[in-house]
Motif scaffolding. Structure first.
Motif, PDB file in Angstrom:
ATOM      1  N   PRO A  83      40.707  38.692  24.250  1.00 39.79           N
ATOM      2  CA  PRO A  83      41.851  38.686  25.171  1.00 39.79           C
ATOM      3  C   PRO A  83      42.943  39.624  24.645  1.00 39.79           C
ATOM      4  O   PRO A  83      42.967  39.948  23.454  1.00 39.79           O
ATOM      5  CB  PRO A  83      42.339  37.236  25.143  1.00 39.79           C
ATOM      6  N   VAL A 128      49.584  41.010  27.138  1.00 42.90           N
ATOM      7  CA  VAL A 128      50.116  42.160  27.876  1.00 42.90           C
ATOM      8  C   VAL A 128      51.630  42.123  28.028  1.00 42.90           C
ATOM      9  O   VAL A 128      52.245  43.153  28.300  1.00 42.90           O
ATOM     10  CB  VAL A 128      49.436  42.327  29.256  1.00 42.90           C
ATOM     11  N   GLU A 135      52.030  36.701  28.561  1.00 44.91           N
ATOM     12  CA  GLU A 135      51.014  36.911  29.586  1.00 44.91           C
ATOM     13  C   GLU A 135      49.827  37.538  28.887  1.00 44.91           C
ATOM     14  O   GLU A 135      49.971  38.524  28.166  1.00 44.91           O
ATOM     15  CB  GLU A 135      51.526  37.829  30.699  1.00 44.91           C
ATOM     16  N   ALA A 136      48.660  36.934  29.064  1.00 45.40           N
ATOM     17  CA  ALA A 136      47.444  37.435  28.425  1.00 45.40           C
ATOM     18  C   ALA A 136      46.368  37.665  29.481  1.00 45.40           C
ATOM     19  O   ALA A 136      46.330  36.978  30.503  1.00 45.40           O
ATOM     20  CB  ALA A 136      46.959  36.444  27.375  1.00 45.40           C
ATOM     21  N   ASN A 137      45.506  38.631  29.219  1.00 48.16           N
ATOM     22  CA  ASN A 137      44.373  38.917  30.097  1.00 48.16           C
ATOM     23  C   ASN A 137      43.077  38.789  29.308  1.00 48.16           C
ATOM     24  O   ASN A 137      43.031  39.110  28.120  1.00 48.16           O
ATOM     25  CB  ASN A 137      44.459  40.336  30.659  1.00 48.16           C
ATOM     26  N   ALA A 138      42.031  38.344  29.998  1.00 53.29           N
ATOM     27  CA  ALA A 138      40.707  38.238  29.387  1.00 53.29           C
ATOM     28  C   ALA A 138      39.672  38.757  30.371  1.00 53.29           C
ATOM     29  O   ALA A 138      39.841  38.638  31.581  1.00 53.29           O
ATOM     30  CB  ALA A 138      40.406  36.787  29.024  1.00 53.29           C
ATOM     31  N   GLU A 139      38.596  39.343  29.836  1.00 52.95           N
ATOM     32  CA  GLU A 139      37.531  39.863  30.697  1.00 52.95           C
ATOM     33  C   GLU A 139      36.771  38.758  31.403  1.00 52.95           C
ATOM     34  O   GLU A 139      36.337  38.916  32.531  1.00 52.95           O
ATOM     35  CB  GLU A 139      36.539  40.682  29.866  1.00 52.95           C
ATOM     36  N   ASN A 167      38.161  31.300  30.992  1.00 57.55           N
ATOM     37  CA  ASN A 167      39.538  30.837  31.127  1.00 57.55           C
ATOM     38  C   ASN A 167      40.252  30.944  29.792  1.00 57.55           C
ATOM     39  O   ASN A 167      39.642  30.804  28.736  1.00 57.55           O
ATOM     40  CB  ASN A 167      39.559  29.376  31.590  1.00 57.55           C
ATOM     41  N   GLN A 211      39.849  32.344  24.540  1.00 52.76           N
ATOM     42  CA  GLN A 211      38.885  32.142  25.621  1.00 52.76           C
ATOM     43  C   GLN A 211      38.061  30.911  25.290  1.00 52.76           C
ATOM     44  O   GLN A 211      37.476  30.826  24.199  1.00 52.76           O
ATOM     45  CB  GLN A 211      37.978  33.355  25.763  1.00 52.76           C
TER      46      GLN A 211
END
Length: 146
Positions: A22, A25, A46-50, A53, A98
Motif C-alpha cells: 500500500p 498518498v 489516505e492510503a491506496n492499495a492494489e 481492503n 492489507q
C-alpha cells in the motif's frame, strides 16, 4: 521424479500474484499546537492499495524513539482525534495494512504540542476605540508565553 522404479509426476499449475505494498498518498494535520482542552483537528491519512481492503492502526509516543510506540486501542480508522487534556508533546503515526497479505505502509510522524494555560496572557489594547492604531504586524503566528 527419478530413482529406481519410480514413474514421473506432474504437479498442478501454480499461480503467484505479486502485488505492491500500500502507499500513503496524503497526510493531513501533521503538526498542531493548541492550548490544553482546546479542539484539535483529526490526524488523517489516505492510503491506496492494489488489492484487498486496508486496515489501519494508530500508534502514539511521547518521543520519537521507535521502541517507545504503543498501539492506541480502537484507533483503527484512517483518521484519529487525540485527546487534548494533557500538556506536552505527543507523536503519532498510522500503519495501513492489507488484510491477509501482510503488506503495509507507514505514515510520517504527526506531532501535537499542547500548552498549559498557566502564564498565557492574551493582550488586546484599544487606543481611542480604534484597534488599527495598535501595531501587531510584527508578531508571528503562534503561542506567546510571558
Amino acid at each position: 521424479m527419478n530413482g529406481s522404479n519410480c514413474g514421473s509426476a506432474t504437479s498442478e499449475v501454480a499461480r503467484i500474484d505479486v502485488v505492491r505494498d500500500p502507499v500513503i498518498v496524503s497526510e493531513k494535520n501533521r503538526s498542531q499546537q493548541i492550548c490544553v482542552l482546546s479542539s484539535l483537528n483529526a490526524l488523517e491519512i489516505e492510503a491506496n492499495a492494489e488489492t484487498g481492503n486496508l486496515k489501519y492502526q494508530w500508534y502514539a509516543s511521547n518521543d520519537t524513539i521507535k521502541g517507545n510506540w504503543i498501539a492506541i486501542p480502537n484507533a483503527t480508522q484512517a483518521n484519529y482525534l487525540p485527546a487534548s487534556d494533557n500538556v506536552g508533546k505527543f507523536y503519532y503515526y498510522c500503519e495501513a495494512s492489507q488484510d491477509a497479505l501482510g503488506c503495509s505502509a507507514i505514515s510520517s510522524v504527526f506531532e501535537v504540542q499542547i500548552f498549559d494555560m498557566k502564564g498565557l496572557i492574551v493582550y488586546t489594547k484599544m487606543i481611542d476605540h480604534n484597534a488599527n492604531e495598535l501595531n501587531i504586524s510584527e508578531l508571528n503566528a503562534g503561542v506567546y508565553v510571558l
